[in-house]
Design an enzyme around this catalytic site. Structure first.
Site, PDB file in Angstrom:
ATOM      1  N   ILE A   1       9.414  14.395  59.759  1.00  0.00           N
ATOM      2  CA  ILE A   1      10.293  14.827  58.674  1.00  0.00           C
ATOM      3  C   ILE A   1       9.402  15.692  57.788  1.00  0.00           C
ATOM      4  O   ILE A   1       8.560  15.191  57.053  1.00  0.00           O
ATOM      5  CB  ILE A   1      10.887  13.636  57.900  1.00  0.00           C
ATOM      6  CG1 ILE A   1      11.748  12.807  58.828  1.00  0.00           C
ATOM      7  CG2 ILE A   1      11.703  14.148  56.704  1.00  0.00           C
ATOM      8  CD1 ILE A   1      12.356  11.583  58.203  1.00  0.00           C
ATOM      9  N   PRO A   2       9.552  17.016  57.896  1.00  0.00           N
ATOM     10  CA  PRO A   2       8.542  17.946  57.368  1.00  0.00           C
ATOM     11  C   PRO A   2       8.607  18.208  55.867  1.00  0.00           C
ATOM     12  O   PRO A   2       8.867  19.322  55.418  1.00  0.00           O
ATOM     13  CB  PRO A   2       8.824  19.216  58.172  1.00  0.00           C
ATOM     14  CG  PRO A   2      10.298  19.167  58.412  1.00  0.00           C
ATOM     15  CD  PRO A   2      10.619  17.714  58.608  1.00  0.00           C
ATOM     16  N   CYS A   3       8.324  17.189  55.081  1.00  0.00           N
ATOM     17  CA  CYS A   3       8.292  17.385  53.633  1.00  0.00           C
ATOM     18  C   CYS A   3       7.146  18.306  53.225  1.00  0.00           C
ATOM     19  O   CYS A   3       7.159  18.851  52.116  1.00  0.00           O
ATOM     20  CB  CYS A   3       8.229  16.053  52.895  1.00  0.00           C
ATOM     21  SG  CYS A   3       6.873  14.996  53.384  1.00  0.00           S
ATOM     22  N   HIS A   4       6.205  18.540  54.126  1.00  0.00           N
ATOM     23  CA  HIS A   4       5.107  19.470  53.822  1.00  0.00           C
ATOM     24  C   HIS A   4       5.619  20.905  53.707  1.00  0.00           C
ATOM     25  O   HIS A   4       4.919  21.757  53.168  1.00  0.00           O
ATOM     26  CB  HIS A   4       3.993  19.374  54.875  1.00  0.00           C
ATOM     27  CG  HIS A   4       4.413  19.761  56.256  1.00  0.00           C
ATOM     28  ND1 HIS A   4       5.057  18.872  57.103  1.00  0.00           N
ATOM     29  CD2 HIS A   4       4.304  20.926  56.934  1.00  0.00           C
ATOM     30  CE1 HIS A   4       5.302  19.481  58.250  1.00  0.00           C
ATOM     31  NE2 HIS A   4       4.850  20.743  58.174  1.00  0.00           N
ATOM     32  N   ARG A   5       6.830  21.174  54.157  1.00  0.00           N
ATOM     33  CA  ARG A   5       7.395  22.529  54.083  1.00  0.00           C
ATOM     34  C   ARG A   5       8.093  22.813  52.754  1.00  0.00           C
ATOM     35  O   ARG A   5       8.678  23.873  52.579  1.00  0.00           O
ATOM     36  CB  ARG A   5       8.370  22.749  55.233  1.00  0.00           C
ATOM     37  CG  ARG A   5       7.691  22.709  56.595  1.00  0.00           C
ATOM     38  CD  ARG A   5       8.650  22.976  57.730  1.00  0.00           C
ATOM     39  NE  ARG A   5       7.968  22.730  58.994  1.00  0.00           N
ATOM     40  CZ  ARG A   5       8.559  22.269  60.073  1.00  0.00           C
ATOM     41  NH1 ARG A   5       9.858  22.034  60.073  1.00  0.00           N
ATOM     42  NH2 ARG A   5       7.869  22.053  61.175  1.00  0.00           N
TER      43      ARG A   5
END
Length: 179
Positions: free
Chosen positions: A145-149
């Protein structure tokens, strides 16, 4: 007991975990009976274990078993090759709002970034920017779940649960894969 019923002691949940090394540091993957419930990034395996035990205080954390090392390998492969499409069963634990945010994060293309207000607009809740940031911070499943984006509106990289350095490294890897 006086009424003849026996007290039932609930069984502790088991979370199988494995820890490995990736291009962005140590990675812990935890899996419940329902799917991946944790992907943590950090500098030390001990730090990651503390996070897992703190997040799931009543669970029995079991090192290995149930194919968790294979799952860990697939997660590390995603870090190596962010475009790799791997379908995982996820055990998402959060409020309905958090789950809406996490679903919106899954729709951000590899190599792209959006700001918190973009997610708020997408969810038709423009006043929820801080709540969006909190939901990103509550995400237990890094990378998948790409919260880094998600970045600040001014383009600055900030506020990543696993450290700004890890966020920068993940974004850099994604951009390099697309170049």
């Amino acid at each position: 007991m006086a009424n003849g019923l026996q007290a039932i002691t609930p069984e502790f949940e088991q979370i199988h975990f494995a820890i490995g090394i990736s291009p962005v540091g140590n990675v812990l993957v935890g899996e419940s009976a329902n799917g991946i419930c944790a992907v943590y990034l950090g500098k030390s395996a001990k730090e990651l274990m503390v996070c897992l035990q703190k997040q799931f205080p009543t669970a029995k954390c079991v090192d290995g078993g149930n194919g968790i090392k294979n799952t860990l390998s697939k997660v590390i492969e995603i870090i190596h090759n962010p475009q790799k499409n791997t379908d995982f069963n996820l055990d998402l634990r959060g409020t309905p709002f958090q789950q809406q945010v996490w679903q919106a994060l899954l729709e951000i293309p590899v190599g792209s970034t959006v700001c918190y207000s973009d997610i708020a607009e997408k969810l038709h809740n423009p006043g929820a920017v801080r709540a969006i940031a909190s939901a990103c911070g509550a995400n237990n499943i890094a990378v998948i779940i790409p919260c880094h984006r998600v970045i600040r509106k001014d383009g600055a990289i900030s506020g990543y649960r696993w450290g700004v350095e890890s966020k920068q490294a993940l974004l850099r890897r994604e951009r390099l894969m697309l170049a």
